[in-house]
Design a protein around this motif. Sequence first.
Motif, short mmCIF file in Angstrom:
data_model
loop_
_atom_site.label_atom_id
_atom_site.label_comp_id
_atom_site.label_asym_id
_atom_site.label_seq_id
_atom_site.Cartn_x
_atom_site.Cartn_y
_atom_site.Cartn_z
N TRP A 118 -43.03 14.00 61.06
CA TRP A 118 -43.26 12.55 61.41
C TRP A 118 -43.97 11.89 60.03
N PHE A 119 -45.13 12.97 59.43
CA PHE A 119 -45.63 12.20 58.35
C PHE A 119 -44.60 11.84 57.11
N GLY A 120 -43.56 12.55 57.04
CA GLY A 120 -42.59 12.20 55.80
C GLY A 120 -43.27 12.52 54.49
N ASP A 121 -42.87 11.60 53.52
CA ASP A 121 -43.29 12.13 52.18
C ASP A 121 -44.75 11.18 52.12
N LEU A 122 -45.63 11.77 51.62
CA LEU A 122 -46.90 11.24 51.48
C LEU A 122 -47.38 10.67 50.31
N LYS A 123 -46.60 10.89 49.34
CA LYS A 123 -47.26 10.76 48.00
C LYS A 123 -47.75 9.29 47.61
N ASP A 124 -47.12 8.19 48.56
CA ASP A 124 -47.21 6.94 48.29
C ASP A 124 -48.24 6.41 49.18
N LYS A 125 -48.76 7.05 50.34
CA LYS A 125 -49.22 6.74 51.62
C LYS A 125 -50.67 6.72 51.47
N LYS A 126 -51.43 5.78 52.19
CA LYS A 126 -52.76 5.74 52.54
C LYS A 126 -52.89 6.15 53.59
N VAL A 127 -53.77 7.00 54.06
CA VAL A 127 -53.71 7.69 55.28
C VAL A 127 -55.29 7.79 55.91
N LEU A 128 -55.37 7.47 57.30
CA LEU A 128 -56.56 7.47 57.82
C LEU A 128 -56.45 8.63 58.89
N ASP A 129 -57.50 9.48 58.89
CA ASP A 129 -57.34 10.78 59.77
C ASP A 129 -58.51 10.17 60.73
N LEU A 130 -58.20 9.50 61.82
CA LEU A 130 -59.15 8.97 62.61
C LEU A 130 -59.72 10.03 63.79
N GLY A 131 -60.92 9.91 63.75
CA GLY A 131 -61.68 10.92 64.79
C GLY A 131 -61.45 12.41 64.24
N CYS A 132 -61.67 12.64 63.02
CA CYS A 132 -61.34 14.01 62.57
C CYS A 132 -62.27 15.13 62.59
N PHE A 133 -63.45 14.70 62.83
CA PHE A 133 -64.82 15.43 63.09
C PHE A 133 -64.75 16.28 61.71
N SER A 134 -64.75 17.85 61.77
CA SER A 134 -64.96 18.54 60.46
C SER A 134 -63.65 18.72 59.88
N GLY A 135 -62.42 18.17 60.47
CA GLY A 135 -61.14 18.43 60.18
C GLY A 135 -60.35 19.19 61.12
N ASN A 136 -59.10 18.40 61.28
CA ASN A 136 -58.10 18.97 62.17
C ASN A 136 -57.24 19.79 61.59
N TYR A 137 -56.24 20.51 62.16
CA TYR A 137 -55.15 21.26 61.73
C TYR A 137 -54.42 20.81 60.55
N HIS A 138 -54.27 19.36 60.53
CA HIS A 138 -53.43 19.01 59.16
C HIS A 138 -54.47 18.01 58.39
N SER A 139 -55.79 18.02 58.58
CA SER A 139 -56.61 17.24 57.55
C SER A 139 -56.45 17.44 55.94
N LEU A 140 -56.42 18.63 55.93
CA LEU A 140 -56.33 19.24 54.41
C LEU A 140 -55.19 18.92 53.95
N PHE A 141 -54.04 19.07 54.81
CA PHE A 141 -52.66 18.71 54.25
C PHE A 141 -52.31 17.44 53.80
N LEU A 142 -53.00 16.35 54.72
CA LEU A 142 -52.98 14.88 54.66
C LEU A 142 -53.84 14.53 53.10
N ALA A 143 -54.89 15.22 53.22
CA ALA A 143 -55.77 14.83 51.96
C ALA A 143 -55.10 15.44 50.58
N GLU A 144 -54.65 16.50 50.70
CA GLU A 144 -53.84 17.03 49.35
C GLU A 144 -52.49 16.50 49.18
N ASN A 145 -51.87 15.67 49.99
CA ASN A 145 -50.57 15.30 49.73
C ASN A 145 -50.18 13.77 49.74
N SER A 146 -51.61 12.98 50.31
CA SER A 146 -51.33 11.54 50.19
C SER A 146 -51.86 10.91 49.05
#
Length: 270
Positions: free
Chosen positions: A60-88
């Motif tokens: 569902w994320f799709g191509d993130l390279k041009d996306k601004k992402v909010l990881d809401l209620g992430c605490f210390s990081g969920n399963y996808h937090s680093l993936f989102l941070a590294e690719n958005s």
Amino acid sequence: MSNSDLNKTLEVNKKQAVFYNTKKKNLPTKIWSNIREKTLKGIRRELNILQGSYNLHKSWFGDLKDKKVLDLGCFSGNYHSLFLAENSKQYIGLDLSESGINRLNKKLEHLPNAKAVVKDFLSEDFKEKDFDIIYAYGVLHHFENVDLLISKLNEKLAPKGRIISYDPLETSRPIWLIRKLYRPFQSDAAWEWPFNRKTLKKLDSNFNILEKRGVLGHAKWYFIVNLLPLPKKTKVNIGKKWHKKDWEKSNASMSHLYKCMQLTMHMQKK
């Protein structure tokens, strides 16, 4: 939405922040957490429900390279937090817990496009907006006032922005009854509001539901199968068959979705 509604929620969220910083739970909450983590999470792992949900979110994320992402209620990081941070293009992790955000920021130190902040999503102090994706794993059910939540989500999303969520349901009668019996003893009751039918209808009215998947409908009874004198492979096959039925039918049938314990949704701003 009135200021009194907002102020009431902000006060609840202050208590929530203290709870997640200290993790102080009473005995009934500890018992429920243990059941949820060891039993339900165990079932989700065994039947590949957990990984299947993570894989679906990634698609569902799709191509993130041009996306601004909010990881809401992430605490210390969920399963996808680093993936989102590294690719958005830009990543912001947001949580009420200072201890959780401090731990996440250490993981993000190597990423100039990423940061994590301690702020309330509903507060005027959080000024960021125009998010292409809001990832809310186990978060949206923490808002009792659904109208307030929907208004803020729409305010923060960019045009055609999307929400990817995962939350508990209480639309199944046995689960509704269990939760009602447990709720008076629950440490975190003030911010635990599993989705009911009314909540689902409001979300459906305010967003385009691109896809939805319910889990632990028929498959919630897998723990009974585990008690039977059957080969493990046979038990797992039965559970996976039930999960497949939940996964496929819940996207098209609300009546089947209502039987499920948890729900993941892909929503888009209208």
